[in-house]
Write an enzyme that holds these catalytic residues in place. Structure first.
Site, PDB file in Angstrom:
ATOM      1  N   SER A  49       0.820  -1.219   0.000  1.00 35.49           N
ATOM      2  CA  SER A  49       0.000   0.000   0.000  1.00 35.49           C
ATOM      3  C   SER A  49       0.851   1.266   0.000  1.00 35.49           C
ATOM      4  O   SER A  49       0.350   2.359  -0.268  1.00 35.49           O
ATOM      5  CB  SER A  49      -0.942   0.023   1.207  1.00 35.49           C
ATOM      6  OG  SER A  49      -1.833  -1.061   1.163  1.00 35.49           O
ATOM      7  N   GLY A 242      -4.188  -2.119  -0.993  1.00 39.51           N
ATOM      8  CA  GLY A 242      -3.302  -1.796  -2.106  1.00 39.51           C
ATOM      9  C   GLY A 242      -3.056  -0.303  -2.190  1.00 39.51           C
ATOM     10  O   GLY A 242      -3.643   0.476  -1.449  1.00 39.51           O
ATOM     11  N   GLY A 244      -2.322   3.587  -4.352  1.00 43.90           N
ATOM     12  CA  GLY A 244      -2.826   4.394  -5.453  1.00 43.90           C
ATOM     13  C   GLY A 244      -4.249   4.888  -5.264  1.00 43.90           C
ATOM     14  O   GLY A 244      -4.850   4.775  -4.197  1.00 43.90           O
ATOM     15  N   CYS A 271      -9.248  -1.856   3.242  1.00 39.44           N
ATOM     16  CA  CYS A 271      -8.457  -0.729   2.758  1.00 39.44           C
ATOM     17  C   CYS A 271      -8.834  -0.360   1.305  1.00 39.44           C
ATOM     18  O   CYS A 271      -9.932   0.103   1.069  1.00 39.44           O
ATOM     19  CB  CYS A 271      -6.971  -1.018   2.935  1.00 39.44           C
ATOM     20  SG  CYS A 271      -5.953   0.467   2.910  1.00 39.44           S
ATOM     21  N   LEU A 272      -7.938  -0.568   0.346  1.00 38.74           N
ATOM     22  CA  LEU A 272      -8.290  -0.268  -1.050  1.00 38.74           C
ATOM     23  C   LEU A 272      -9.487  -1.118  -1.471  1.00 38.74           C
ATOM     24  O   LEU A 272     -10.360  -0.650  -2.210  1.00 38.74           O
ATOM     25  CB  LEU A 272      -7.096  -0.522  -1.982  1.00 38.74           C
ATOM     26  CG  LEU A 272      -7.311  -0.141  -3.456  1.00 38.74           C
ATOM     27  CD1 LEU A 272      -7.403   1.364  -3.640  1.00 38.74           C
ATOM     28  CD2 LEU A 272      -6.187  -0.697  -4.331  1.00 38.74           C
ATOM     29  N   GLN A 275     -12.539   0.651  -0.368  1.00 40.59           N
ATOM     30  CA  GLN A 275     -12.846   1.804  -1.218  1.00 40.59           C
ATOM     31  C   GLN A 275     -13.437   1.366  -2.550  1.00 40.59           C
ATOM     32  O   GLN A 275     -14.371   1.983  -3.083  1.00 40.59           O
ATOM     33  CB  GLN A 275     -11.571   2.634  -1.425  1.00 40.59           C
ATOM     34  CG  GLN A 275     -11.039   3.237  -0.131  1.00 40.59           C
ATOM     35  CD  GLN A 275      -9.586   3.661  -0.229  1.00 40.59           C
ATOM     36  OE1 GLN A 275      -8.926   3.464  -1.250  1.00 40.59           O
ATOM     37  NE2 GLN A 275      -9.059   4.243   0.849  1.00 40.59           N
ATOM     38  N   ASN A 313      -3.505   2.673   7.053  1.00 43.35           N
ATOM     39  CA  ASN A 313      -2.565   3.162   6.044  1.00 43.35           C
ATOM     40  C   ASN A 313      -3.348   3.495   4.789  1.00 43.35           C
ATOM     41  O   ASN A 313      -3.536   2.652   3.931  1.00 43.35           O
ATOM     42  CB  ASN A 313      -1.501   2.101   5.741  1.00 43.35           C
ATOM     43  CG  ASN A 313      -0.701   2.472   4.512  1.00 43.35           C
ATOM     44  OD1 ASN A 313      -0.570   3.643   4.183  1.00 43.35           O
ATOM     45  ND2 ASN A 313      -0.205   1.485   3.806  1.00 43.35           N
ATOM     46  N   GLY A 315      -4.467   7.048   2.032  1.00 44.21           N
ATOM     47  CA  GLY A 315      -4.441   8.463   1.688  1.00 44.21           C
ATOM     48  C   GLY A 315      -5.710   8.908   0.974  1.00 44.21           C
ATOM     49  O   GLY A 315      -5.887  10.085   0.680  1.00 44.21           O
ATOM     50  N   PHE A 316      -6.592   7.925   0.677  1.00 44.79           N
ATOM     51  CA  PHE A 316      -7.905   8.217   0.097  1.00 44.79           C
ATOM     52  C   PHE A 316      -8.957   7.688   1.069  1.00 44.79           C
ATOM     53  O   PHE A 316      -8.670   6.806   1.887  1.00 44.79           O
ATOM     54  CB  PHE A 316      -8.065   7.522  -1.260  1.00 44.79           C
ATOM     55  CG  PHE A 316      -7.181   8.092  -2.345  1.00 44.79           C
ATOM     56  CD1 PHE A 316      -7.682   9.000  -3.270  1.00 44.79           C
ATOM     57  CD2 PHE A 316      -5.843   7.727  -2.436  1.00 44.79           C
ATOM     58  CE1 PHE A 316      -6.866   9.524  -4.267  1.00 44.79           C
ATOM     59  CE2 PHE A 316      -5.016   8.247  -3.415  1.00 44.79           C
ATOM     60  CZ  PHE A 316      -5.531   9.157  -4.335  1.00 44.79           C
ATOM     61  N   HIS A 355      -6.830  -1.985   9.046  1.00 44.15           N
ATOM     62  CA  HIS A 355      -6.175  -3.276   8.817  1.00 44.15           C
ATOM     63  C   HIS A 355      -6.363  -4.211  10.017  1.00 44.15           C
ATOM     64  O   HIS A 355      -5.556  -4.210  10.943  1.00 44.15           O
ATOM     65  CB  HIS A 355      -4.674  -3.055   8.560  1.00 44.15           C
ATOM     66  CG  HIS A 355      -4.372  -2.626   7.173  1.00 44.15           C
ATOM     67  ND1 HIS A 355      -4.079  -3.510   6.149  1.00 44.15           N
ATOM     68  CD2 HIS A 355      -4.356  -1.405   6.601  1.00 44.15           C
ATOM     69  CE1 HIS A 355      -3.882  -2.843   5.030  1.00 44.15           C
ATOM     70  NE2 HIS A 355      -4.042  -1.562   5.277  1.00 44.15           N
ATOM     71  N   GLU A 357      -5.820  -7.279  10.336  1.00 41.25           N
ATOM     72  CA  GLU A 357      -4.793  -8.330  10.471  1.00 41.25           C
ATOM     73  C   GLU A 357      -3.545  -7.849  11.193  1.00 41.25           C
ATOM     74  O   GLU A 357      -2.695  -8.646  11.566  1.00 41.25           O
ATOM     75  CB  GLU A 357      -4.405  -8.844   9.075  1.00 41.25           C
ATOM     76  CG  GLU A 357      -3.343  -8.024   8.345  1.00 41.25           C
ATOM     77  CD  GLU A 357      -3.796  -6.639   7.918  1.00 41.25           C
ATOM     78  OE1 GLU A 357      -2.931  -5.796   7.660  1.00 41.25           O
ATOM     79  OE2 GLU A 357      -5.022  -6.396   7.858  1.00 41.25           O
TER      80      GLU A 357
END
Length: 378
Positions: A49, A242, A244, A271-272, A275, A313, A315-316, A355, A357
């Protein structure tokens, strides 16, 4: 006599930080973020990530537990570099097999110590995650103007699909469970559920948690289609973390997720993956000022009132105002109220931003893997 600086960090606004370089030599450009975790620097550096990012560690003692192959989240460091307050301390831990500095050198990652990380962190909080260029030269020769130009030339993470850079090249099977004393990692020999995990930059410990929850896991690349997933006849589908911009990765991920939702399978995202599930359900994602990176983030479960201490973790974030009817906001950050979890009101489809885990609580959030297993059982 003061030691001559051997590393330089140039921000796009022209601010320059000097320090002492370690690890690989050379230059790198990236977005700069800060992480407040007191442990886990190896896991952070190898977390996919962090692609396209340099990490400033606010905890000063980095390097004190060394590194070892068991704690890698993926084969090699993915973060572009690290910035720390003090030079890495020598390893003092029974599990260490290598010093952090040697490990970074071998894996071509730049480190920089002797930096006022408090000042740097304040700058990130106030101005947003800056674009930077970092250089390590043992002779201390730096072309400052060129470094500032390089920082200004960095395109940034918005609109960038990085999942395709960190995903697996081909599908593979996973059966290793979570680390347990005294045997370490053991295989899952009696799985109950067939799970397809989509790898947008999956951390290995997530796959271990799925195996420990009784899952037989097949990992597919980020670009897998709904047909690829459904051909394996899974009991449930997992969407990984992940790097980006989720909207960029969503160009190919959202059609796949919609196809899986049409098949009425249980879905769990982190996380990603969270989203992207939100995008597939009709919500929107937005870039945050400086994101959430740390292992001390309090998140409230809106349905039970329980507060979990989580590792984050990202940023979006998912714009909670854009959640459509039939999608429930399940978790929120107690730091800033941002969205940290959703579920479909009528089906076992859910995801979280944090997260579970990573064990910061330490077991506050493991129930999510059990909830996913229970959904497949039902």
């Amino acid at each position: 006599m003061a030691q001559k600086p051997t590393a330089c960090l140039a921000l796009a606004d022209g601010t320059i930080f000097y320090g002492i370089g370690f690890g690989a030599t050379g230059e790198t450009v990236a977005e700069l973020c800060f992480n407040t975790a007191m442990t886990g620097y190896q896991e952070i550096m190898t977390d996919p990530s962090y692609a396209g990012q340099i990490v400033t560690f606010t905890f000063p003692h980095i390097g004190n537990t060394g590194v070892n192959p068991e704690d890698d989240e993926t084969a090699d460091p993915v973060a572009a570099g690290m910035v720390v307050k003090w030079d890495p301390t020598l390893a003092s831990n029974w599990r260490a097999t290598e010093e952090l500095t040697a490990w970074l050198t071998k894996r071509n990652r730049i480190g920089m110590g002797g930096v006022d990380t408090r000042r740097l962190t304040r700058a990130i909080r106030q101005q947003g995650a800056p674009h930077v260029a970092m250089a390590h030269d043992p002779d201390g020769n730096f072309d400052i103007e060129a470094l500032v130009r390089a920082a200004r030339g960095f395109s940034g993470l918005e609109g960038l699909d990085l999942a395709k850079d960190v995903t697996c090249a081909q599908s593979y099977h996973w059966n290793e469970m979570r680390w347990a004393w005294p045997l370490g990692y053991r295989p899952q020999t009696d799985p109950k559920h067939k799970v397809v995990a989509i790898d947008y930059g999956a951390k290995q410990n997530i796959l271990r948690c799925l195996a420990s929850a009784g899952c037989d896991v097949t990992v597919l690349p980020a670009t897998a289609t709904a047909e690829d997933v459904l051909a394996l006849n899974p009991d449930g589908v997992f969407l990984s973390n992940g790097p980006g911009d989720p909207a960029a990765t969503g160009a190919y991920a959202v059609p796949m997720i919609k196809g899986v939702l049409d098949a009425n399978l249980p879905v769990f995202g982190i996380c990603l993956g969270h989203q992207m599930l939100a995008l597939a359900l009709g919500a929107k994602t937005i870039k945050m000022n400086h994101g959430h990176h740390g292992a001390n983030h309090p998140v409230k479960d809106m349905e039970t009132g329980k507060v979990e201490i989580t590792s984050m973790n990202h940023g979006f974030t998912v714009d909670s105002q854009s959640l459509p009817a039939g999608v429930v906001e399940t978790h929120v950050s107690l730091f800033d109220g941002s969205n940290c979890g959703i579920r479909m009101a009528d089906r076992p489809v859910f995801s979280v931003q944090y997260h579970p885990e990573a064990s910061p609580g330490p077991m506050d959030s493991y129930y999510l893997f059990e909830r996913f297993a229970e959904a497949m059982r039902a």
